[in-house]
Design a protein around this motif. Sequence first.
Motif, PDB file in Angstrom:
ATOM      1  N   PHE A  87      40.098 -29.060  -8.038  1.00  0.00           N
ATOM      2  CA  PHE A  87      40.924 -29.996  -6.828  1.00  0.00           C
ATOM      3  C   PHE A  87      42.251 -29.825  -7.436  1.00  0.00           C
ATOM      4  CE2 PHE A  87      39.877 -31.676  -2.091  1.00  0.00           C
ATOM      5  CZ  PHE A  87      40.110 -30.329  -1.337  1.00  0.00           C
ATOM      6  N   GLY A  88      43.068 -28.664  -6.556  1.00  0.00           N
ATOM      7  CA  GLY A  88      44.494 -29.077  -7.173  1.00  0.00           C
ATOM      8  C   GLY A  88      45.582 -29.308  -6.156  1.00  0.00           C
ATOM      9  N   LEU A  89      46.889 -30.004  -6.467  1.00  0.00           N
ATOM     10  CA  LEU A  89      47.904 -29.779  -5.628  1.00  0.00           C
ATOM     11  C   LEU A  89      49.036 -28.225  -5.896  1.00  0.00           C
ATOM     12  CD1 LEU A  89      49.220 -30.784  -2.673  1.00  0.00           C
ATOM     13  CD2 LEU A  89      50.285 -32.244  -5.284  1.00  0.00           C
ATOM     14  N   LEU A  90      49.282 -27.736  -5.495  1.00  0.00           N
ATOM     15  CA  LEU A  90      50.137 -26.931  -5.262  1.00  0.00           C
ATOM     16  C   LEU A  90      51.685 -27.365  -4.292  1.00  0.00           C
ATOM     17  CD1 LEU A  90      51.921 -24.327  -5.974  1.00  0.00           C
ATOM     18  CD2 LEU A  90      51.592 -22.592  -3.660  1.00  0.00           C
ATOM     19  N   ARG A  91      52.278 -28.063  -4.686  1.00  0.00           N
ATOM     20  CA  ARG A  91      53.740 -28.587  -4.071  1.00  0.00           C
ATOM     21  C   ARG A  91      55.031 -27.770  -3.604  1.00  0.00           C
ATOM     22  NH1 ARG A  91      55.007 -34.248  -5.588  1.00  0.00           N
ATOM     23  NH2 ARG A  91      53.661 -35.368  -6.533  1.00  0.00           N
ATOM     24  N   LEU A  92      55.041 -28.159  -2.365  1.00  0.00           N
ATOM     25  CA  LEU A  92      55.948 -27.015  -2.212  1.00  0.00           C
ATOM     26  C   LEU A  92      56.842 -27.683  -1.160  1.00  0.00           C
ATOM     27  CD1 LEU A  92      53.764 -24.176  -0.344  1.00  0.00           C
ATOM     28  CD2 LEU A  92      55.514 -23.882  -2.544  1.00  0.00           C
ATOM     29  N   ALA A  93      58.003 -27.931  -0.764  1.00  0.00           N
ATOM     30  CA  ALA A  93      59.443 -28.327  -0.496  1.00  0.00           C
ATOM     31  C   ALA A  93      59.783 -28.482   0.764  1.00  0.00           C
ATOM     32  CB  ALA A  93      60.305 -28.602  -1.529  1.00  0.00           C
ATOM     33  N   GLY A  94      59.170 -27.212   1.201  1.00  0.00           N
ATOM     34  CA  GLY A  94      60.240 -26.571   2.934  1.00  0.00           C
ATOM     35  C   GLY A  94      58.959 -26.196   3.667  1.00  0.00           C
ATOM     36  N   ALA A  95      57.887 -26.548   3.209  1.00  0.00           N
ATOM     37  CA  ALA A  95      56.928 -26.455   3.859  1.00  0.00           C
ATOM     38  C   ALA A  95      55.593 -27.493   3.606  1.00  0.00           C
ATOM     39  CB  ALA A  95      55.957 -25.087   3.762  1.00  0.00           C
ATOM     40  N   PRO A  96      54.903 -27.808   4.358  1.00  0.00           N
ATOM     41  CA  PRO A  96      53.417 -28.459   3.692  1.00  0.00           C
ATOM     42  C   PRO A  96      52.604 -27.514   2.619  1.00  0.00           C
ATOM     43  CG  PRO A  96      53.141 -27.615   6.381  1.00  0.00           C
ATOM     44  CD  PRO A  96      54.603 -27.087   5.565  1.00  0.00           C
ATOM     45  N   SER A  97      52.936 -28.372   1.516  1.00  0.00           N
ATOM     46  CA  SER A  97      52.304 -27.922   0.639  1.00  0.00           C
ATOM     47  C   SER A  97      50.608 -27.732   0.681  1.00  0.00           C
ATOM     48  CB  SER A  97      52.302 -29.457  -0.496  1.00  0.00           C
ATOM     49  OG  SER A  97      53.425 -29.908  -1.222  1.00  0.00           O
ATOM     50  N   LEU A  98      50.122 -27.686  -0.598  1.00  0.00           N
ATOM     51  CA  LEU A  98      48.609 -27.017  -0.244  1.00  0.00           C
ATOM     52  C   LEU A  98      47.735 -27.600  -1.210  1.00  0.00           C
ATOM     53  CD1 LEU A  98      48.070 -23.310   0.015  1.00  0.00           C
ATOM     54  CD2 LEU A  98      48.034 -24.813   1.812  1.00  0.00           C
ATOM     55  N   GLY A  99      46.372 -27.996  -0.224  1.00  0.00           N
ATOM     56  CA  GLY A  99      45.565 -28.558  -1.583  1.00  0.00           C
ATOM     57  C   GLY A  99      44.521 -27.271  -1.607  1.00  0.00           C
ATOM     58  N   TRP A 100      44.037 -27.442  -2.542  1.00  0.00           N
ATOM     59  CA  TRP A 100      43.635 -25.795  -2.858  1.00  0.00           C
ATOM     60  C   TRP A 100      42.267 -26.275  -4.109  1.00  0.00           C
ATOM     61  CZ3 TRP A 100      44.559 -20.874  -3.399  1.00  0.00           C
ATOM     62  CH2 TRP A 100      43.977 -19.356  -3.592  1.00  0.00           C
ATOM     63  N   LEU A 101      41.203 -25.513  -3.069  1.00  0.00           N
ATOM     64  CA  LEU A 101      39.989 -26.321  -3.799  1.00  0.00           C
ATOM     65  C   LEU A 101      38.966 -24.467  -4.268  1.00  0.00           C
ATOM     66  CD1 LEU A 101      37.355 -27.798  -4.021  1.00  0.00           C
ATOM     67  CD2 LEU A 101      36.830 -27.249  -1.283  1.00  0.00           C
ATOM     68  N   ASP A 102      38.224 -25.013  -5.567  1.00  0.00           N
ATOM     69  CA  ASP A 102      37.837 -23.690  -5.921  1.00  0.00           C
ATOM     70  C   ASP A 102      36.422 -24.276  -7.106  1.00  0.00           C
ATOM     71  OD1 ASP A 102      36.895 -21.748  -7.186  1.00  0.00           O
ATOM     72  OD2 ASP A 102      39.175 -21.342  -8.300  1.00  0.00           O
ATOM     73  N   VAL A 103      35.712 -23.441  -6.194  1.00  0.00           N
ATOM     74  CA  VAL A 103      34.190 -23.906  -6.244  1.00  0.00           C
ATOM     75  C   VAL A 103      33.350 -22.505  -6.395  1.00  0.00           C
ATOM     76  CG1 VAL A 103      31.250 -24.761  -5.533  1.00  0.00           C
ATOM     77  CG2 VAL A 103      34.214 -25.776  -4.771  1.00  0.00           C
ATOM     78  N   LYS A 104      32.930 -22.459  -7.476  1.00  0.00           N
ATOM     79  CA  LYS A 104      31.531 -21.358  -8.386  1.00  0.00           C
ATOM     80  C   LYS A 104      30.717 -21.986  -7.951  1.00  0.00           C
ATOM     81  CE  LYS A 104      35.214 -18.310  -9.243  1.00  0.00           C
ATOM     82  NZ  LYS A 104      36.465 -19.420  -9.576  1.00  0.00           N
ATOM     83  N   THR A 105      29.565 -21.546  -7.098  1.00  0.00           N
ATOM     84  CA  THR A 105      28.480 -21.339  -7.034  1.00  0.00           C
ATOM     85  C   THR A 105      26.970 -21.066  -8.216  1.00  0.00           C
ATOM     86  OG1 THR A 105      27.560 -19.698  -6.188  1.00  0.00           O
ATOM     87  CG2 THR A 105      28.574 -21.034  -4.456  1.00  0.00           C
TER      88      THR A 105
END
Length: 448
Positions: A309-327
Amino acid sequence: MGHTATPEAESGGLTATEHRLANGLRVVLSEDHLTPVAAVCLWYDVGSRHEVKGRTGLAHLFEHLMFQGSANVTGNGHFELVQSAGGSLNGTTSFERTNYFETMPAHQLELALWLEADRMGSLLSALDLQSLDNQRDVVKNERRQRYDNVPYGTAFERLTAMAYPDGHPYHHTPIGSMADLDAASLEDARAFFRTYYAPNNAVLAVVGDIDPEQTLAWIEKYFGTIPAHDGKPAPRDGSLPGVMGGQLREVVEEDVPSRALMAAYRLPHDGTREADAADLALTVLGGGESSRLHNRLVRRDRSAVAAGFGLLRLAGAPSLGWLDVKTSSGVEVPAVEAAVDEELARFAEEGPTPEEMERAQAQLEREWLDRLATVGGRADELCRYAVLFGDPQLALTAVKRILDITADEVRAVAAATLRPDNRAALVYEPTGSAAGEDSDEDEEGADQ
């Protein structure tokens, strides 16, 4: 005029001075005589968010064109001159900026400054249809290699398109579309350069074993005569509601190694306490092998081979929390998704433990120190805070703001944002040989 605004006690002894040329170029200098090297970093306030529909990919295309020659440097000369002098160089493009950077032996600093000034001031004299077509093909091939023809390669593009609605400036990613790259004309490229590649739309940071007075004299000599340009349009509004208001979902059937759940959550804008709290929340939940999701899905349940789970920080729009799960083999995505939601709900209710807070803050502090430990990393951070937030000094005190965040702030931002109604979810279902691993018993082994 220059000034140093950051007390050394708050910045680990690091300082930076700021200056501005008459043409609007902002300059940030930071002395560091530990090693005989110097870094030059130039950020232009232009990224994919500044592009218009039908002409996506121009910002990234220009990142490539800037290495194709200028008035006094032909062809691949920029690379050749820097590397033959013992330096390294590159450029990158994001939603919010395009940057160019060199790390040089200190005695070769003047060369790097001259090269950057030459292409800022004279690229148009060398830009022709041949170089445009050449780099257009390079970018299209990059898209094939990094996006279209690799497993999960279009996941980021798909999720940003879901998280930011059609017409939003962050709806498309910097790589652009094949159709728009084909449609870009030479005049489109020239107009883009004239609009955005101007000194008053840039920040230049020089960090390392430098003499500030001499460095400023070189900058004035090479950049000072480049005219400003005042025709830049204001960036389009990137504001959105804090939550998506419902779960967005797309199932992708592709030849990928395993089933996967990838998701994007809208999070607070970069530059706020809430964004720092969100960074800590995602670090506790998915930042490495000690995180909650890794412990639950990979170690305990063994339902996943990777969970982050990581954060894409953005100043001009809401940032994105990025979830990545490989089963894991044979595990269905709904089972993993239910476990993820259970962990997020528990975290929103209880928040992090004192041990988790200490570990997450230490992890982010180490990452911050790693960035500032190199002259190139520090120059990049100074440019980032100058371009996005107007104050390069903020780069030197970023870790203090992280350490000031409380566990309750972390819990609150998780409760407000890490919810199923604030999620764009991408479910990957393998086809072909990968799908055969999970087929029913009657067909098992048919392809052996």
